[in-house]
Each structure stands twice: as structure tokens, then as C-alpha cells.
Scaffold this motif. Structure first.
Motif, PDB file in Angstrom:
ATOM      1  N   PHE A  28       0.852  -1.190   0.000  1.00 58.00           N
ATOM      2  CA  PHE A  28       0.000   0.000   0.000  1.00 58.00           C
ATOM      3  C   PHE A  28       0.889   1.242   0.000  1.00 58.00           C
ATOM      4  CE2 PHE A  28      -3.475  -2.735   0.839  1.00 58.00           C
ATOM      5  CZ  PHE A  28      -4.640  -2.008   0.692  1.00 58.00           C
ATOM      6  N   PRO A  29       0.488   2.302  -0.703  1.00 58.02           N
ATOM      7  CA  PRO A  29       1.306   3.528  -0.718  1.00 58.02           C
ATOM      8  C   PRO A  29       1.455   4.116   0.680  1.00 58.02           C
ATOM      9  CG  PRO A  29      -0.375   3.587  -2.438  1.00 58.02           C
ATOM     10  CD  PRO A  29      -0.692   2.411  -1.563  1.00 58.02           C
ATOM     11  N   LEU A  30       2.580   4.776   0.904  1.00 58.70           N
ATOM     12  CA  LEU A  30       2.852   5.415   2.181  1.00 58.70           C
ATOM     13  C   LEU A  30       1.824   6.508   2.461  1.00 58.70           C
ATOM     14  CD1 LEU A  30       4.974   5.479   4.484  1.00 58.70           C
ATOM     15  CD2 LEU A  30       6.094   7.329   3.245  1.00 58.70           C
ATOM     16  N   GLY A  31       1.231   6.475   3.649  1.00 58.94           N
ATOM     17  CA  GLY A  31       0.295   7.515   4.033  1.00 58.94           C
ATOM     18  C   GLY A  31      -1.102   7.348   3.477  1.00 58.94           C
ATOM     19  N   VAL A  32      -1.403   6.192   2.837  1.00 57.29           N
ATOM     20  CA  VAL A  32      -2.723   5.978   2.242  1.00 57.29           C
ATOM     21  C   VAL A  32      -3.425   4.868   2.988  1.00 57.29           C
ATOM     22  CG1 VAL A  32      -3.967   5.236   0.174  1.00 57.29           C
ATOM     23  CG2 VAL A  32      -2.018   6.779  -0.019  1.00 57.29           C
ATOM     24  N   GLY A  33      -4.656   5.126   3.400  1.00 56.80           N
ATOM     25  CA  GLY A  33      -5.420   4.120   4.120  1.00 56.80           C
ATOM     26  C   GLY A  33      -6.770   3.855   3.518  1.00 56.80           C
ATOM     27  N   GLY A  34      -7.593   4.870   3.323  1.00 58.45           N
ATOM     28  CA  GLY A  34      -8.982   4.683   2.941  1.00 58.45           C
ATOM     29  C   GLY A  34      -9.249   4.626   1.457  1.00 58.45           C
ATOM     30  N   SER A  35      -8.303   4.975   0.623  1.00 58.02           N
ATOM     31  CA  SER A  35      -8.524   4.917  -0.821  1.00 58.02           C
ATOM     32  C   SER A  35      -7.214   4.558  -1.491  1.00 58.02           C
ATOM     33  CB  SER A  35      -9.027   6.270  -1.341  1.00 58.02           C
ATOM     34  OG  SER A  35      -8.055   7.271  -1.137  1.00 58.02           O
ATOM     35  N   VAL A  36      -7.305   3.810  -2.582  1.00 56.37           N
ATOM     36  CA  VAL A  36      -6.099   3.374  -3.280  1.00 56.37           C
ATOM     37  C   VAL A  36      -6.478   3.031  -4.716  1.00 56.37           C
ATOM     38  CG1 VAL A  36      -6.306   0.901  -2.765  1.00 56.37           C
ATOM     39  CG2 VAL A  36      -4.056   1.917  -3.010  1.00 56.37           C
ATOM     40  N   ASN A  37      -5.505   3.101  -5.614  1.00 52.85           N
ATOM     41  CA  ASN A  37      -5.733   2.787  -7.017  1.00 52.85           C
ATOM     42  C   ASN A  37      -6.174   1.328  -7.156  1.00 52.85           C
ATOM     43  OD1 ASN A  37      -5.414   2.278  -9.847  1.00 52.85           O
ATOM     44  ND2 ASN A  37      -4.105   4.099  -9.927  1.00 52.85           N
ATOM     45  N   LYS A  38      -7.202   1.082  -7.983  1.00 51.06           N
ATOM     46  CA  LYS A  38      -7.765  -0.260  -8.133  1.00 51.06           C
ATOM     47  C   LYS A  38      -6.780  -1.263  -8.709  1.00 51.06           C
ATOM     48  CE  LYS A  38     -12.653   1.007  -8.485  1.00 51.06           C
ATOM     49  NZ  LYS A  38     -13.873   0.933  -9.327  1.00 51.06           N
ATOM     50  N   GLU A  39      -5.759  -0.775  -9.447  1.00 48.78           N
ATOM     51  CA  GLU A  39      -4.798  -1.692 -10.050  1.00 48.78           C
ATOM     52  C   GLU A  39      -4.018  -2.477  -8.994  1.00 48.78           C
ATOM     53  OE1 GLU A  39      -5.537   1.217 -11.261  1.00 48.78           O
ATOM     54  OE2 GLU A  39      -6.141   0.628 -13.285  1.00 48.78           O
ATOM     55  N   LEU A  40      -3.950  -1.942  -7.765  1.00 47.46           N
ATOM     56  CA  LEU A  40      -3.243  -2.654  -6.714  1.00 47.46           C
ATOM     57  C   LEU A  40      -3.864  -4.025  -6.444  1.00 47.46           C
ATOM     58  CD1 LEU A  40      -1.091  -2.566  -4.402  1.00 47.46           C
ATOM     59  CD2 LEU A  40      -2.856  -1.566  -2.963  1.00 47.46           C
ATOM     60  N   PHE A  41      -5.193  -4.147  -6.621  1.00 46.96           N
ATOM     61  CA  PHE A  41      -5.906  -5.376  -6.277  1.00 46.96           C
ATOM     62  C   PHE A  41      -5.973  -6.374  -7.432  1.00 46.96           C
ATOM     63  CE2 PHE A  41      -7.682  -1.916  -3.711  1.00 46.96           C
ATOM     64  CZ  PHE A  41      -7.434  -2.404  -2.438  1.00 46.96           C
ATOM     65  N   GLN A  42      -5.574  -5.957  -8.632  1.00 52.59           N
ATOM     66  CA  GLN A  42      -5.774  -6.795  -9.816  1.00 52.59           C
ATOM     67  C   GLN A  42      -5.163  -8.189  -9.681  1.00 52.59           C
ATOM     68  OE1 GLN A  42      -7.714  -5.376 -12.173  1.00 52.59           O
ATOM     69  NE2 GLN A  42      -7.852  -7.339 -13.221  1.00 52.59           N
ATOM     70  N   PRO A  43      -3.902  -8.325  -9.209  1.00 54.71           N
ATOM     71  CA  PRO A  43      -3.325  -9.684  -9.125  1.00 54.71           C
ATOM     72  C   PRO A  43      -3.995 -10.576  -8.079  1.00 54.71           C
ATOM     73  CG  PRO A  43      -1.623  -7.972  -9.035  1.00 54.71           C
ATOM     74  CD  PRO A  43      -2.921  -7.297  -8.842  1.00 54.71           C
ATOM     75  N   TYR A  44      -4.752  -9.989  -7.175  1.00 55.59           N
ATOM     76  CA  TYR A  44      -5.317 -10.751  -6.060  1.00 55.59           C
ATOM     77  C   TYR A  44      -6.790 -11.132  -6.281  1.00 55.59           C
ATOM     78  CZ  TYR A  44      -1.200  -8.605  -3.914  1.00 55.59           C
ATOM     79  OH  TYR A  44       0.067  -8.175  -3.642  1.00 55.59           O
ATOM     80  N   LEU A  45      -7.378 -10.710  -7.400  1.00 62.18           N
ATOM     81  CA  LEU A  45      -8.814 -10.939  -7.611  1.00 62.18           C
ATOM     82  C   LEU A  45      -9.194 -12.421  -7.631  1.00 62.18           C
ATOM     83  CD1 LEU A  45      -9.690  -8.120 -10.194  1.00 62.18           C
ATOM     84  CD2 LEU A  45      -9.978  -8.137  -7.710  1.00 62.18           C
ATOM     85  N   PRO A  46      -8.414 -13.316  -8.274  1.00 60.24           N
ATOM     86  CA  PRO A  46      -8.804 -14.744  -8.226  1.00 60.24           C
ATOM     87  C   PRO A  46      -8.843 -15.286  -6.804  1.00 60.24           C
ATOM     88  CG  PRO A  46      -7.223 -14.360  -9.997  1.00 60.24           C
ATOM     89  CD  PRO A  46      -7.271 -13.094  -9.189  1.00 60.24           C
ATOM     90  N   GLY A  47      -7.856 -14.931  -5.982  1.00 60.17           N
ATOM     91  CA  GLY A  47      -7.858 -15.398  -4.596  1.00 60.17           C
ATOM     92  C   GLY A  47      -9.019 -14.845  -3.807  1.00 60.17           C
ATOM     93  N   LEU A  48      -9.369 -13.573  -4.035  1.00 52.79           N
ATOM     94  CA  LEU A  48     -10.516 -12.982  -3.343  1.00 52.79           C
ATOM     95  C   LEU A  48     -11.820 -13.632  -3.792  1.00 52.79           C
ATOM     96  CD1 LEU A  48      -9.485  -9.215  -3.459  1.00 52.79           C
ATOM     97  CD2 LEU A  48      -9.371 -10.753  -1.502  1.00 52.79           C
ATOM     98  N   GLN A  49     -11.896 -13.989  -5.079  1.00 51.29           N
ATOM     99  CA  GLN A  49     -13.091 -14.667  -5.574  1.00 51.29           C
ATOM    100  C   GLN A  49     -13.250 -16.030  -4.899  1.00 51.29           C
ATOM    101  OE1 GLN A  49     -15.556 -13.536  -8.084  1.00 51.29           O
ATOM    102  NE2 GLN A  49     -16.462 -15.135  -6.810  1.00 51.29           N
ATOM    103  N   ALA A  50     -12.121 -16.741  -4.706  1.00 47.47           N
ATOM    104  CA  ALA A  50     -12.184 -18.050  -4.044  1.00 47.47           C
ATOM    105  C   ALA A  50     -12.657 -17.904  -2.596  1.00 47.47           C
ATOM    106  CB  ALA A  50     -10.818 -18.715  -4.098  1.00 47.47           C
ATOM    107  N   ILE A  51     -12.191 -16.878  -1.913  1.00 48.65           N
ATOM    108  CA  ILE A  51     -12.631 -16.644  -0.541  1.00 48.65           C
ATOM    109  C   ILE A  51     -14.120 -16.306  -0.507  1.00 48.65           C
ATOM    110  CG2 ILE A  51     -12.477 -14.936   1.323  1.00 48.65           C
ATOM    111  CD1 ILE A  51      -9.486 -15.076   1.107  1.00 48.65           C
TER     112      ILE A  51
END
Length: 317
Positions: A28-51
Motif C-alpha cells: 500500500f502507498p505510504l500515508g494511504v489508508g482509505g482509498s487506493v488505485n484499483k490496479e493494486l488489487f488486480q493480481p489478487y482478484l482470483p484469490g478474493l473470488q475463491a474466498i
């Protein structure tokens, strides 16, 4: 009988497969908590779908979402931000599971972890499946008995920052009055905890004035050099006490010697009505001399006024 045994073994294996389900999103970017660029989550979408699929299949299962923050310190305005950043990262992952994957919000438990180490691997949000099939009422009671979220904020103990974190720089340009007229100025300021400001200031006009010397009309320009120490005794009041020394000359462009000279201490106040703007008013009991005078004269009723715009770097209070 064998069919029943095979069924029990299969269910056990399935539960064993589901049990370790976990996704950890780092960097996660330094100093960022409540909002972040959606591209950060792209590699993790299959794992999140499985959960999400597991949570849909097992309504009594829980997803434990953990937000993490590292040891970077943010204490501007006496504010420790890390716990809120960790909680913000957990909430953005929670909202992603609910909005994008249709997970029931009652199946999600939020927690946060504040690590003392620094590094992007500690700025994360993770989710794991808890497959303990507790009855629903017991699980809700456990959630309701968790400590209030406010403790993440109120129980934070502020730690002392290192020396470099407390040092800051300011650069400014502005305009100052003088006994001989206005002078454009430039300043450099070294700050300590935004409490003590040590300032060096120079000034020079880029237009010509005139001075009559024994019937000769001389082109002149003004220059200024000085130093100030400013102390801000109250952190919530942007007004500081100023003390310093200033030397002002009006210089003949022909002879490059002063035709007027003023030098003396400064005692006054500096106010920051905005972070980028300062206004200074100071009493200047100076000694003044003209080139054709044999003695200097005391000017004890003189006041100077200066306005400057600043650009600040670093420094915590």
C-alpha cells in the motif's frame, strides 16, 4: 459403509483445503489508508473470488480482515496516523468483498495491526477464512463484545521522533520595508519541531533610485542582509516571538559604496495566517548614517514590516 467413509474423508479434505484460504495484499502507498488505485488489487482478484465463494458456501464461516501499517510516524498537528491507516486499509478490503464479490457484511470481522518496523510489506490488507462452525448467535456476541474502534485512536502512545524527522526547511520570497524604501527579499529558514525557526534573509532592489551627492545625481540600489530567531511558544497559535539583527544599505552604482546605512536589532512578532504566508512586524532601534555625515544617528522610533510567501519541507511538531 465404504461410501459413507469416502464421503466423510472427502468432506474432511474439502474442509482442510478451505481452512488455510488467505489473501494478503501488500505494498500500500505510504500515508494511504482509505482509498487506493484499483490496479493494486488486480493480481489478487482470483484469490478474493475463491474466498468469496467459500463464504457463500458456508454462511456460518467468518472472513477476518486485517489491516496493517508500518513504523513510519506522522505527527503533524500532534496526530498519530498509523492506527487509522491500518484500519482504513482493512475497511477498503472489506468494502471490496461486499461490493464486488457479494459477501455478507455479517460474515466479516475487522481488525488492525500496527508494526514497529518500516517497509511496504507491513502496509497491507489481508483476509483469511475462519471455518469454525460456531452457531450464529455466539459469533454475533463475540463481534459485539470486541473493543470499540475508537481505541485504535485514543490508546495510541506517541513516541519521540528522531532528529532528522524534527528538522525542516523553508524557503521564502517577499517584500520588506526599510528606512530607504521597499526591498524584495529571499529567505532560508531551518526549523526544529516547527517550534524554533532560525532564518537568514537577504534582499536587493532591481530598480534604480537616486541620491544627490555634492550636486551629483547618483543612481542607487538598496540591499539588505539579516538574521532572525523566531520561537512559537503555543502549537495552536501561529504567532511567534522574533529577535534578530538587520543591516540595510543604499549603494551608489557608480562608486559601489553606500550613501545611506542603517543597522540594528529587531524585536517583534511573526504570524502565519496561512501555512504558505507570513507577516512580520518588528521594532528596529537602529543606527543610521549618510555618506556626507561624520557621525551616525540613533533612530529609536523605527518599525519594519515584511510579508513573505514560503515553501516548506519536512519538520514535525
Amino acid at each position: 459403509m465404504k461410501i459413507i467413509i469416502y464421503a466423510i474423508v472427502s468432506l474432511t479434505l474439502l474442509a482442510g483445503i478451505a481452512l488455510p484460504q488467505e489473501v494478503i495484499i501488500t505494498d500500500f502507498p505510504l500515508g494511504v489508508g482509505g482509498s487506493v488505485n484499483k490496479e493494486l488489487f488486480q493480481p489478487y482478484l482470483p484469490g478474493l473470488q475463491a474466498i468469496a465463494d467459500s463464504l457463500h458456501k458456508y454462511p456460518l464461516a467468518r472472513a477476518i480482515v486485517t489491516g496493517g501499517s508500518d513504523g513510519n510516524q506522522y505527527r503533524e498537528s500532534h496526530d498519530a496516523k498509523n492506527p487509522s491507516l491500518a484500519l482504513g486499509r482493512a475497511h477498503i478490503l472489506r468494502n471490496l468483498l461486499i461490493k464486488e464479490f457479494g459477501v455478507d457484511s455479517t460474515q466479516i470481522i475487522i481488525q488492525s495491526k500496527d508494526a514497529p518496523e518500516k517497509g511496504s510489506q507491513y502496509r497491507y490488507a489481508g483476509v483469511r477464512i475462519d471455518m469454525e462452525l460456531n452457531d450464529f448467535n455466539a459469533r454475533l456476541e463475540k463481534v459485539e463484545n470486541r473493543p470499540p474502534v475508537e481505541k485504535h485512536f485514543t490508546e495510541v502512545r506517541e513516541t519521540a521522533g528522531d532528529m532528522m524527522e524534527n528538522l525542516g526547511l523553508q524557503f521564502g520570497i517577499g517584500l520588506s520595508s526599510s528606512p530607504f524604501g521597499g526591498i524584495p527579499t529571499a529567505s532560508g529558514i531551518l526549523t526544529w519541531k516547527r517550534f524554533i525557526y532560525a532564518e537568514g534573509i537577504v534582499g536587493h532592489t532591481f530598480w534604480n533610485s537616486s541620491y544627490d551627492f555634492q550636486g551629483l545625481d547618483l543612481d542607487t540600489r538598496r540591499r539588505l542582509v539579516g538574521g532572525n530567531l523566531i520561537v512559537f511558544p503555543y502549537k495552536n497559535i501561529p504567532v511567534g516571538i522574533l529577535g534578530g539583527w538587520i543591516h540595510i544599505e543604499e549603494i551608489s552604482q557608480t562608486y559601489y559604496e553606500y550613501v545611506k546605512l542603517s543597522e540594528g536589532p529587531l524585536f517583534g512578532l511573526r504570524a502565519y495566517p496561512f501555512k504558505f504566508l507570513s507577516i512580520t512586524g518588528a521594532y528596529n532601534p537602529s543606527m543610521e548614517r549618510n555618506v556626507d555625515d561624520t557621525k551616525s544617528r540613533a533612530k529609536n522610533g523605527r518599525f519594519l514590516l515584511a510579508v513573505s510567501s514560503h515553501l516548506a519541507f519536512g519538520g514535525a511538531r
